[in-house]
Design an enzyme around this catalytic site. Structure first.
Site, PDB file in Angstrom:
ATOM      1  N   SER A  91       0.894  -1.105   0.097  1.00  0.00           N
ATOM      2  CA  SER A  91      -0.052  -0.042   0.047  1.00  0.00           C
ATOM      3  C   SER A  91       0.854   1.323   0.055  1.00  0.00           C
ATOM      4  CB  SER A  91      -0.951  -0.225   1.145  1.00  0.00           C
ATOM      5  OG  SER A  91      -1.953   1.040   1.087  1.00  0.00           O
TER       6      SER A  91
ATOM      7  N   ASP B 101      -9.719  -4.085  -4.633  1.00  0.00           N
ATOM      8  CA  ASP B 101      -9.070  -3.068  -4.128  1.00  0.00           C
ATOM      9  C   ASP B 101      -9.421  -1.839  -5.037  1.00  0.00           C
ATOM     10  OD1 ASP B 101      -7.118  -1.209  -2.966  1.00  0.00           O
ATOM     11  OD2 ASP B 101      -5.532  -2.680  -3.080  1.00  0.00           O
TER      12      ASP B 101
ATOM     13  N   HIS C 284      -7.918  -5.177  -0.201  1.00  0.00           N
ATOM     14  CA  HIS C 284      -6.737  -4.455   0.250  1.00  0.00           C
ATOM     15  C   HIS C 284      -6.313  -4.753   1.585  1.00  0.00           C
ATOM     16  CE1 HIS C 284      -4.105  -0.947  -0.251  1.00  0.00           C
ATOM     17  NE2 HIS C 284      -4.259  -0.590   0.954  1.00  0.00           N
TER      18      HIS C 284
END
Length: 316
Positions: free
Chosen positions: A161, A253, A283
């Site tokens: 991320s 995501d 995610h």
């Protein structure tokens, strides 16, 4: 949710979160969001893997000491590339402990030393504090410090991320101004690469899949990076010369399409790329393997691609 493929264990996890209620990250303070993330690790992730070496250390950074954690499956390590792990959390939450179980798995599966970096967080330390710390840590590791019980021969930035963004940014910084050893590969996991773009996955997955549009906006406001800055919006930079890369995305995501766009641009730039999508997963899946058991299959596949890339560059 009905129009997208959602795995059974992912669906059950999302339904459990909905039933539990509670504040989303953007509904509270950064301190509250950090506490919630810290509490989720023992509840949501697997137990850490036993390793020969797990040691806390530090290096000097632009604003003081940067906490680090060194992992190694071997008690006696010779010359070796080293993975620099940069945790996710929107540049606002996350630390060495939130990603500790995953880092132990990473060190074991790749049989390489891992150094995790506890970079400064926003909003107390907005952009570019995080990339500054990550670059400083990378250069310190590359310098063969006496604190490391092996000789680094190459760097492999890796992160999830926001940490995926920082892995790419760090690799680019060391491409422009080389460190004492080269960056031999990079492994961004569901990375943020374009803070300004419009993507179908953002519209499809902006609600109901853990990471929401409101939370992303909250993270971005606190991080306060300049739109288009090359140390943030990495998709729009010249990618020629990027080291061999594994790009991991998740099917549910909001960031999926921009990760895929990054992989496509790398290929267009004649960079060696291995790419995978965790179809039906969300995610953050590397940190919720207990709650979403099928995530381990995604991680196993990801490790296969990473090992193939390391073999390609002669790092295995």
């Amino acid at each position: 949710m009905a129009d997208l493929h959602v795995r059974d264990d992912v669906r059950k996890f999302l339904e459990m979160l909905e039933q539990m209620g509670g504040k989303a990250a953007h509904e509270g303070t950064p301190a509250e969001a950090r506490m919630a993330f810290n509490m989720m690790t023992p509840l949501g992730d697997l137990e850490p893997v036993d390793l020969a070496v797990i040691t806390d250390m530090h290096c000097d950074g632009p604003a003081g000491r940067i906490p680090l954690r060194y992992y190694d499956a071997r008690a006696d390590r010779g010359d070796s590339p080293v993975i620099l792990f940069l945790h996710g959390g929107g540049f606002v939450i996350g630390n060495l402990d939130t990603h500790h179980p995953f880092c132990t798995s990473l060190a074991k599966a790749l049989d390489l030393p891992v150094v995790a970096v506890d970079y400064r967080l926003a909003p107390e330390h907005p952009f570019p504090a995080a990339p500054d710390d990550c670059e400083a840590a990378a250069r310190w590791v590359a310098s063969n410090p006496v604190a490391l019980p092996f000789t680094p021969t190459g760097l492999v930035p890796c992160g999830d991320s926001a940490g995926g963004n920082l892995a790419i940014v760090t690799a680019r910084a060391l491409q422009k101004e080389p460190a004492d050893v080269p960056v031999v590969a990079q492994f961004p996991i569901y990375p943020l690469v374009d803070s300004q773009g419009e993507y179908e996955s953002f519209r499809e997955c902006s609600e109901g899949f853990l990471l929401t549009a409101e939370t992303m906006e909250w993270f971005g406001k606190h991080y306060a990076a300049e739109a288009g800055n090359e140390r943030n919006d990495v998709l729009h930079q010249d990618l020629a010369g990027t080291p061999p890369t594994v790009v991991v995305t998740a099917g549910l995501d909001p960031l999926r399409d921009q990760g895929e766009a990054y992989a496509a641009k790398l290929r267009d730039s004649r960079v060696s790329v291995r790419e995978m999508t965790a179809d039906g997963n969300i995610h953050g899946f590397i940190c919720i393997r207990k709650m979403i058991p099928s995530s381990q299959q995604d991680i196993d596949q990801m490790f296969v691609l990473m090992n193939e890339t390391l073999e390609e560059v002669g790092a295995k």
